[in-house]
Design a protein around this motif. Structure first.
Motif, short mmCIF file in Angstrom:
data_model
loop_
_atom_site.label_atom_id
_atom_site.label_comp_id
_atom_site.label_asym_id
_atom_site.label_seq_id
_atom_site.Cartn_x
_atom_site.Cartn_y
_atom_site.Cartn_z
N VAL A 126 0.63 -1.39 -0.42
CA VAL A 126 0.24 -0.15 0.26
C VAL A 126 1.04 1.42 -0.46
CG1 VAL A 126 -1.75 1.14 1.29
CG2 VAL A 126 -1.87 -0.98 1.57
N ALA A 127 1.97 1.24 0.73
CA ALA A 127 3.13 1.76 0.34
C ALA A 127 3.30 2.35 -0.61
CB ALA A 127 3.91 2.07 1.51
N GLN A 128 3.90 1.21 -1.33
CA GLN A 128 4.53 2.18 -3.08
C GLN A 128 3.73 2.35 -3.24
OE1 GLN A 128 7.40 1.30 -3.99
NE2 GLN A 128 6.63 1.92 -6.20
N ALA A 129 1.73 1.95 -3.58
CA ALA A 129 1.19 2.71 -3.91
C ALA A 129 0.51 4.42 -3.90
CB ALA A 129 -0.76 1.85 -4.13
N LEU A 130 0.69 4.59 -2.63
CA LEU A 130 0.18 6.09 -2.41
C LEU A 130 1.92 6.69 -2.93
CD1 LEU A 130 -0.43 5.07 1.21
CD2 LEU A 130 -1.48 6.30 -0.21
N PHE A 131 3.08 5.31 -3.45
CA PHE A 131 4.21 6.93 -3.38
C PHE A 131 3.99 7.51 -5.17
CE2 PHE A 131 8.28 6.31 -6.06
CZ PHE A 131 8.79 7.09 -4.60
N GLU A 132 3.41 6.08 -5.85
CA GLU A 132 3.45 6.12 -7.00
C GLU A 132 2.49 7.08 -6.92
OE1 GLU A 132 3.28 2.80 -8.92
OE2 GLU A 132 5.22 2.17 -8.58
N LYS A 133 0.92 7.78 -6.61
CA LYS A 133 0.33 8.03 -6.28
C LYS A 133 0.85 9.42 -5.99
CE LYS A 133 -3.86 10.08 -6.00
NZ LYS A 133 -4.68 11.20 -7.12
N LEU A 134 1.87 10.08 -5.06
CA LEU A 134 1.90 10.55 -4.83
C LEU A 134 2.56 12.00 -5.58
CD1 LEU A 134 1.62 10.12 -0.91
CD2 LEU A 134 0.54 11.22 -1.88
N LEU A 135 4.03 10.62 -6.34
CA LEU A 135 4.87 11.27 -7.14
C LEU A 135 3.86 11.68 -8.77
CD1 LEU A 135 7.56 11.54 -7.44
CD2 LEU A 135 7.66 9.23 -8.80
N GLN A 136 2.97 10.92 -8.98
CA GLN A 136 2.21 11.20 -10.63
C GLN A 136 2.22 12.74 -9.78
OE1 GLN A 136 -0.95 8.57 -11.11
NE2 GLN A 136 -1.02 9.65 -13.37
N ASP A 137 1.16 13.16 -8.43
CA ASP A 137 0.34 14.19 -8.57
C ASP A 137 1.52 15.16 -8.00
OD1 ASP A 137 -2.29 12.51 -8.48
OD2 ASP A 137 -2.06 12.86 -6.37
N ALA A 138 2.52 14.96 -7.54
CA ALA A 138 3.21 15.98 -7.77
C ALA A 138 4.00 16.60 -9.22
CB ALA A 138 4.81 15.16 -6.54
N SER A 139 4.13 15.04 -10.12
CA SER A 139 5.07 15.35 -11.16
C SER A 139 3.53 16.71 -12.50
CB SER A 139 4.82 14.64 -11.54
OG SER A 139 6.06 13.66 -11.51
N GLN A 140 2.12 16.30 -11.93
CA GLN A 140 1.76 17.23 -12.87
C GLN A 140 1.08 18.06 -12.22
OE1 GLN A 140 -1.71 13.85 -12.22
NE2 GLN A 140 -1.35 12.48 -14.22
N SER A 141 2.02 18.57 -10.97
CA SER A 141 1.09 19.81 -10.19
C SER A 141 2.74 21.08 -10.60
CB SER A 141 0.99 20.17 -9.07
OG SER A 141 2.26 19.05 -8.29
N ARG A 142 3.25 20.63 -11.47
CA ARG A 142 4.30 21.64 -11.44
C ARG A 142 3.90 22.52 -12.49
NH1 ARG A 142 9.20 18.32 -14.39
NH2 ARG A 142 9.51 16.66 -12.98
N GLN A 143 3.25 22.20 -12.99
CA GLN A 143 2.66 24.36 -13.87
C GLN A 143 1.21 25.16 -12.89
OE1 GLN A 143 4.09 25.07 -16.30
NE2 GLN A 143 5.34 22.80 -16.08
N GLN A 144 1.29 24.17 -11.35
CA GLN A 144 -0.42 24.97 -10.78
C GLN A 144 0.73 25.30 -9.23
OE1 GLN A 144 -2.46 21.61 -8.63
NE2 GLN A 144 -2.73 20.67 -11.58
N GLN A 145 -0.75 26.60 -9.45
CA GLN A 145 0.52 27.83 -8.22
C GLN A 145 0.91 26.54 -6.30
OE1 GLN A 145 -1.92 30.73 -7.32
NE2 GLN A 145 -1.66 31.93 -9.24
N ASN A 146 -0.10 25.72 -6.89
CA ASN A 146 -0.27 24.60 -4.89
C ASN A 146 0.75 23.45 -5.19
OD1 ASN A 146 -1.87 23.34 -6.80
ND2 ASN A 146 -3.18 22.67 -5.07
#
Length: 1560
Positions: free
Chosen positions: A47-67
């Motif tokens: 589950v931690a691995q799944a959470l990590f990949e989810k959080l990593l994907q979210d962080a990668s997609q949020s580069r152009q966002q202010q938050n």
């Protein structure tokens, strides 16, 4: 939850593992961890691995966002909490290698483009994971991967540019000690096998040089500096220090050597090294700072090694000393008596070092030295006497410098200097006042014991120990300030150059505007103002400068005088009466106006106008000011009336521009005040009268300025007027409209003032009429200078329409004024004929309307309308080309993008206008295509900027920098693609019209690199153009393809292009050019061809073996040889002929000059590789008889080709070859090139003192004699002059016979070549000749009189009008004076040197007399020493040229007064008796001159009198200075009586009297 990806743990689906998680569970790291711990223990790692990949994907997609930072914080926080978990399985998962490396690469990618602060959390985790990992093997693997990646990035071996994030990561890990410098060195050895055997210190040096190379990128410099400091501090490791080059080499000495070598490679990084390497060391490491200063402060460190071709060693030394001074470790130079006993000085600047810096020829060195001398952290710290002595010695050359930027830097530092001097004076005065008060208080306290004891000093005053010190400090600084004011006054003399005039005026303004109270801001210094106002000679100088030819000098003089307050305008005189400066100014105004009417010149008219404006300001009441304005208006109306009656005679006798300008300067005074109702009525009348005059003068000159060819237009009825030509009429007309428009702009500009009662706003009808008038002018003018002025006025009117509602209550109809003008502009676009390709003033009409930034008409509306008009189709059959609205519309759009005021806002319309321009390029009407191309060029300038140098522009993209943000212009790639498609070569051949569309598109890609979008399509079209029949198109396409190959395997790409050539000769030629351009660009960027030796050699071999077009086309052969020659020039010795002989045989039927030239260069390169000079000689001599151009090109290339193969034998052989060519060839160009090559070789031999390498005396004389025969063109003439100095040095070194006669004749020849009437090339060649002689020959037996003519020519060269000639002369003078100096200092010291060596010789004494009397020295020893009489000189100087276009002086640098003073010092200081013929002639000349001056002094010489003219002043000054010099040399009764009489009776310029009084 979205975002389904496969997990690494058993292939489980992430969505299934994260089922049940809500948005609240992902609020932060704590809630995520809490939700994870709620899962069964055995599934937590998955589950931690799944959470990590989810959080990593979210962080990668949020580069152009202010938050985006929140996503990163959640990711890092979650991993850190897992790493600290008590659950061992979860902890092991957090420290796995895969997770750490994913985070590492995530950081590198993100931080490079967005340096988010939250990303530091990733670095914190990586430091723990690599250094404190529970599994040491995993930690080692993580650390090894990080090291390999970071070292690859630094050494440019990584495939992507991630330098910023890489350096930040390395700095963090080094700071946290997660990795060590030894680890970096070990990894560097692994990645660079060639360094495997090197010591650690060599590896660190190589890494530091890599870091220095990255400092060329501004955003990388701070991080590169941090890593450099880490390495420098790592050198203190005992193991590393053992590897130093010598036992005495300290750590500081080691890295200082690296810094110096790095600056030699890249001088531009000095500021980065100072700011990001040296400053942190000074802040944090005092021991290293002291060691560095100890090395730098040694005088021997000034010596630069031979390989250093720049002044970077000096600049580094100055930078270190400046930092030492900033951090309190270095003090200004001072004598031993000035050093305080309790001083804690660490280092004292050496006066000798600063003296050499302040007179150094390099501008940056002198600027830094001046800053080092005058700057201080404490603005109340006293200057030492030594510092003041250096300033007195060097300020004059600083003011003389031709570089305006340097003079402005000096002024900025001068401001700090004067502020500090005044502050110190104030502090000393306060200290003395405090002591006096304390003494009084102490005496009172003795009488009354109950009174408190006097207070102690505090603040800056506490630095002064006692009254004696305070008095000495105050006196020292007051004396310097007094000297400085006298120095500035001397810089205002009429004979002084423009540079000195304008610098002195600006410095005086700084001095008078700086307050005298310590810590006070800028304020008027009444004491300085009183000194200026009470000094008649100073006031006279300032008045005279109001009519200076240069505008900024006139402006500076007026501004300075305008600062004087009313109470200083009346000053007491020596005879007890008072002098009113307003009365003197009134007389000056009358004289200036008379002069302006006489000449009609712009500078005289403007000066007279400025003087009237100054008089208006000095008048005490508003009534008086209004009266003088109305009087000026009356004069203007009278002149306008004359122009209406007879324009031709008015143009000669009654120019009006001065009157318009005078009212403009007066209006600036009037508009700054408020008035009564009655006065406002009078001002309204002034408005109307000015508008009336502007209308009338426009009507009078309109037919001249609106002619389609105004420069050559003279109406038929004026052809008979004597003295009138087209220039006179055009000048009168242009200046009338120019100044009247300027006046209207100033007057309507009053609307910008705040609407308060009494402000003199223009009547509304006057404003409207002014707008209509300027609209009419702008729509019809054809004179570019005139409509550029009127456009500013009309733009002001348009902008002020938005202010009307705030100023006027009743503006009926005015709200539509802007739209009315806009509609009128559209009518002009539709109806006016296209008589000029830039549409005259129509674009300025549109730009003016846009500059109003109104809601209606808006930007969108105007752009849409112009675009629609420009897009209308036009056919050649339907138009005669004279009425094309499309042309005007395109030019209007171009004008908007060229406007600095509008271009920023117009960026939103850039892409659509690119499409419009590309569409216009396809029109069949040439005028539309031409305007479309001009628009496209302007759009490219907006995209890429215009600030880069021509070399940068031509070199193209470097493969890394971001020149255009294609994301900002998303449609730009499509537009570029459309332009390339418009001339697709797949069908028909590209036409010339289609090529016009292609070039701009190729230029964008070539300079900015290709966009990612449509990249392959763009490349495909560009490759297609390689086969074009148009050579230029093939060449530009080849250069553009470079940008595609810089980051790829270019050899493979070129091979692919070759595979598609077939038998197409054009395409093969284009591919070969592509290969050459790629190779050139990569070599410029640091590429080593030997790194691709195998593939490159194979590629070249395959090309040479091709059949068909390669074998039969000489252009292809030439392109191939250009590649081989390029490789040969860069020392790639593996280049062979590769089928070259057979290709030559097959191409003989088609001779080609280009091929012949490349063959010759290739043979020269092959002979260099084989060290076969005899075959080269045979080839060149054969070529001379066949092709002169090829022979010239071959000779030109020989120095660079053979530079690395030269030895004693080949040098001698080349000298013989070049000498034979000079003697035997009849072609001037060939002889010139051979002579230049021979001169360079001889210069090198002379400077190395290797006389055996020189041609013999017989050879040199044979060459020199042959050069005088045959045809001589200008190029050969320059080469002969240039070579003569080197020949004379060689003859002197070898003891040639009759050397004295030869040297004297050569000196006379060079003096003749330096005549100011000769061309620049001739004078520059003469300067280079002097440089060759004085640097090449060292006199060991004493400089006897045979060198005097050459030394005299050297001095003439030092005072030449062109700075380049003077700089060459200063370099030459270093051979005599022993050190490089700036030209003015070199001139001073050369005269002193000549005086010390030749002072007692009669020839030199005659030479000095010629110089002090302003006459050309006669350098032969012939008898008959004669001088042009002083009276004749004075009378000739008083002749005045009143032509409208006067002939400019040939030498604007020379100052006759300075020249006389310089040689007068040689006269006074020379030893020996001056009682011979020269001294007698000088006495007679001076006596006659003084008698003439006494007679002339009876003439009135008030403001703008006869001595205000620079020539008359110079003639008078020579006489006075010579008289003073004679009296200083010894008493002479006749001279003294005449000089006394001149002083008593003369009413001349005060500066002349001061020169005379200096002796009396």
């Amino acid at each position: 939850m979205s975002g389904v990806s496969e997990s690494a743990n058993g292939g489980l689906d992430n969505a299934a593992l994260l089922s049940g998680a809500t948005a609240q569970d992902f609020t932060n790291a704590n809630t995520i961890t809490k939700w994870l711990l709620s899962k069964p223990a055995e599934s937590q790692p998955q589950v931690a691995q799944a959470l990590f990949e989810k959080l990593l994907q979210d962080a990668s997609q949020s580069r152009q966002q202010q938050n985006s930072g929140q996503a990163c914080v959640r990711l890092c926080g979650f991993v850190q909490q897992c790493a600290k978990s008590s659950d061992e399985a979860l902890k092991r998962w957090a420290f796995t290698e895969v997770l750490s490396l994913k985070l590492f690469h995530f950081y590198l990618e993100w931080y490079e483009h967005d340096p988010l602060r939250a990303l530091r959390l990733v670095l914190d985790f990586l430091a723990v994971s690599s250094n404190q990992n529970p599994c040491k093997e995993t930690g080692r693997l993580v650390r090894e991967h990080i090291l390999e990646t970071l070292v690859s990035i630094i050494t440019r071996k990584y495939p992507r540019l991630l330098i910023k994030s890489g350096l930040q990561c390395l700095d963090h890990l080094l700071t946290k000690q997660a990795i060590q410098l030894d680890d970096i060195a070990h990894k560097y050895r692994e990645l660079e096998p060639s360094l495997a055997g090197e010591t650690s210190i060599s590896l660190f040096k190589s890494l530091v040089f890599h870091l220095f190379s990255w400092m060329e990128l501004t955003y990388v410099s701070p991080l590169a500096g941090k890593i450099t400091i880490h390495i420098f501090r790592g050198l203190d490791d005992p193991k590393v220090r053992e590897q130093a080059s010598g036992p005495d080499d300290s750590t500081v000495n080691t890295w200082l050597g690296w810094v110096r070598d790095g600056l030699v490679r890249s001088p531009a990084i000095l500021d980065d090294i100072r700011n990001y390497v040296l400053v942190p060391i000074f802040k944090t490491d005092k021991a290293s700072s002291l060691a560095l200063l100890q090395i730098i402060n040694r005088s021997e460190s000034l010596t630069i090694s031979k390989h250093e071709s720049s002044d970077q060693a000096f600049m580094l030394q100055l930078a270190v000393l400046e930092l030492g001074k900033r951090f309190g470790l270095v003090e200004e130079p001072m004598t031993s008596e000035e050093i305080p006993e309790d001083s804690n000085l660490v280092f004292l600047l050496q006066k000798s070092i600063l003296d050499s810096f302040l007179s150094h020829p390099s501008v940056p060195v002198r600027s830094s030295a001046f800053s080092l001398l005058v700057s201080s952290q404490a603005t109340t710290k006293p200057y030492s006497q030594t510092a003041f002595a250096l300033l007195r010695q060097h300020l004059a050359p600083f003011h003389t410098d031709y570089d305006a930027r340097f003079r402005n830097e000096v002024l900025g530092l001068t401001k700090n200097l004067i502020r500090r001097v005044k502050n110190v004076i104030t502090v000393a005065q306060r200290s003395l006042a405090f002591s006096a008060d304390s003494s009084h208080a102490a005496a009172s306290a003795g009488a009354d014991p109950n009174k408190p004891a006097p207070k102690k000093k505090f603040g800056p005053e506490a630095q002064l120990k006692d009254d004696a010190e305070a008095t000495e400090v105050r006196t020292r600084h007051e004396e310097f300030l007094s000297w400085y004011l006298d120095f500035l006054k001397g810089e205002l003399l009429p004979t002084v150059s423009y540079q000195r005039h304008v610098t002195a005026l600006k410095a005086t303004l700084l001095t008078i505007r700086l307050g005298k109270h310590a810590g006070a801001g800028d304020e008027f210094d009444v004491d300085i103002g009183r000194v200026i106002a009470s000094d008649p000679s100073c006031a006279r100088l300032l008045f005279d400068l109001i009519l200076d030819p240069f505008d900024d000098v006139r402006d500076g003089a007026c501004v300075l005088l305008g600062l004087l307050p009313q109470d200083l305008l009346v000053v007491p005189s020596q005879d007890g009466d008072s002098v009113d400066l307003r009365r003197i100014l009134g007389q000056f105004c009358n004289n200036a106006q008379a002069l302006a009417n006489r000449t009609g010149r712009a500078d005289h008219g403007d000066g007279a106008a400025r003087s009237k404006g100054l008089l208006c300001k000095w008048l005490g009441t508003q009534e008086a000011r209004l009266g003088v304005v109305e009087e000026a208006l009356g004069e203007l109306e009278g002149k306008v009336e004359k122009a209406e009656r007879d324009l031709g005679h008015a143009a000669i006798e009654n120019p009006v521009h001065g009157e318009f300008a005078a009212i403009s300067y007066m209006w600036q005074v009037l508009a700054s005040e408020t008035y009564s109702t009655e006065q406002l009525g009078r001002l309204d009348e002034v408005y109307r009268r000015v508008l009336g005059c502007s209308r009338r003068i426009w009507a009078a000159v309109k037919h001249v300025l609106c002619d389609d060819s105004p420069e050559g237009h003279l109406p038929e009825e004026m052809e008979e007027i004597e003295g009138l030509d087209t220039k006179d009429l055009l000048s009168y007309s242009f200046r009338a409209v120019h100044e009247s428009s300027n006046l209207l702009r100033l007057m309507v500009g009053t609307l910008r003032l705040e609407a308060v009662p009494g402000v003199p706003f223009p009547p509304l009808d006057v404003f409207k009429d002014a707008g209509y008038l300027t609209f009419e002018q702008l729509a019809s003018l054809r004179h570019r200078g005139a409509f550029s002025t009127v456009s500013l006025t009309f733009a002001t009117c348009c902008q002020l329409t938005q202010r009307l509602p705030r100023v006027y209550d009743d503006i009926t109809g005015s709200d539509n004024l802007l739209r009315e003008w806009y509609q009128g502009a559209l009518v002009c676009i539709v109806t006016q004929a296209s008589t000029t390709r830039r549409s005259a003033g129509i674009p300025d009409l549109i730009s003016a309307v846009l500059s109003a930034n109104a809601q209606t008409p808006s930007f969108d509306e105007i752009f849409k309308t112009l675009r629609e008009m420009a897009e209308k189709p036009a056919r050649v059959a339907e138009t005669d080309g004279s009425n094309l609205p499309q042309v005007h519309a395109l030019n209007c759009l171009r004008g908007v993008f060229r406007s600095s005021l509008l271009s920023k806002k117009a960026e939103n319309y850039l892409a659509e206008n690119l499409q419009l321009a590309s569409h216009s390029l396809r029109s069949e009407v040439w005028a539309i295509r031409n305007c479309g191309l001009l628009l496209l060029r302007s759009l490219i300038d907006c995209l890429l900027g215009t600030g880069e140098s021509k070399a940068t522009m031509e070199s193209g993209w470097d493969g890394t920098s971001v020149r255009i943000s294609y994301n900002k212009y998303p449609t730009l790639p499509g537009v570029i693609l459309g332009l390339l498609q418009s001339a697709d070569t797949a069908g028909n051949e590209v036409s010339s019209a289609a090529a016009e569309a292609v070039f701009p598109a190729l230029d964008i890609i070539r300079r900015a690199g290709p966009p990612d979008e449509h990249r392959e399509k763009l490349r495909g079209y560009i490759e297609g153009y390689l086969g074009s029949k148009i050579w230029l198109l093939r060449e530009i396409a080849a250069r553009t393809l470079c940008s595609f190959f810089l980051q790829a395997d270019w050899v493979v790409e070129i091979r692919k292009l070759l595979g598609g050539c077939g038998n197409d000769a054009n395409r093969l030629h284009g591919v070969l050019m592509t290969a050459r351009f790629v190779l050139e660009r990569k070599i410029d960027l640091g590429y080593d061809p030997s790194s691709d030796a195998g593939p490159l050699k194979s590629l070249l071999g395959d090309i040479s073996q091709k059949t068909g077009s390669f074998r039969h086309c000489p252009d292809i052969q030439a392109a191939y040889l250009e590649i081989l020659n390029l490789l040969s020039r860069h020392r790639w010795r593996e280049v062979s002929l590769l089928g070259y002989e057979s290709a030559v045989e097959e191409c003989t039927s088609r001779p080609s000059a280009l091929l012949d030239m490349q063959i010759a260069i290739k043979l020269a390169a092959d002979s260099s590789g084989a060290d076969d000079l005899p075959s080269l000689r045979t080839h060149i001599l054969t070529t001379l008889s066949q092709d002169i151009n090829t022979a010239c090109r071959t000779l030109e290339s020989l120095p660079s080709i053979w530079s690395s193969a030269l030895n004693k034998e080949t040098r001698t052989g080349f000298c013989t070859l070049y000498a034979d060519i000079c003697a035997e060839s009849s072609a001037p160009d060939v002889r010139s090139q051979a002579l230049s090559n021979l001169t360079d070789l001889m210069d090198e031999a002379l400077q190395r003192k290797e006389l055996a390498d020189l041609p013999g005396v017989d050879t040199l004389e044979r060459v020199w004699k042959s050069l005088q025969q045959g045809e001589i063109n200008p190029t050969l003439s320059y080469s002969i002059i240039r070579a003569s100095g080197t020949f004379m040095a060689a003859l002197s070194a070898q003891g040639a016979p009759d050397l004295s006669h030869k040297l004297r004749s050569w000196g006379v020849m060079i003096a003749d070549a330096l005549d100011i009437d000769n061309s620049f090339d001739t004078r520059y060649a003469a300067g280079m000749s002097l440089k060759g002689f004085f640097l090449g020959y060292s006199e060991t037996n004493g400089w006897d009189d045979k060198y005097l003519p050459a030394l005299s020519a050297l001095y003439d060269c030092l005072i030449d009008d062109d700075d380049e000639v003077r700089e060459v002369a200063a370099t030459a003078a270093a051979g005599v004076l022993g050190s490089p100096l700036v030209p003015p200092v070199a001139a001073d010291r050369l005269v002193a040197w000549m005086g010390s060596h030749y002072g007692s010789q009669a020839e030199f004494q005659q030479h000095v007399v010629y110089r002090v009397t302003g006459q050309t020295p006669r350098l032969q020893r012939a008898s008959g020493f004669q001088l042009v009489s002083a009276e004749e000189q004075v009378l000739k100087a008083m002749e005045f040229d009143d032509a409208l276009f006067a002939t400019e002086e040939q030498n604007l640098f020379i100052d006759e007064v300075r020249e006389t003073g310089r040689w007068r010092r040689a006269f006074c200081d020379a030893e020996g008796v001056w009682d011979g013929e020269a001294f007698g002639a000088l006495k007679r000349w001076t006596e006659e001159g003084l008698a003439c001056l006494i007679r002339l002094a009876e003439k009135e010489d008030g403001a703008l009198g006869w001595t205000s003219d620079q020539h008359a002043f110079a003639a008078c000054a020579r006489i006075v200075l010579c008289a003073v010099a004679i009296l200083r040399k010894g008493e002479d009764k006749a001279i003294r009586e005449l000089l006394d009489g001149f002083v008593r009776t003369a009413k001349v310029h005060g500066s002349l009297l001061e020169m005379a009084i200096a002796e009396i």
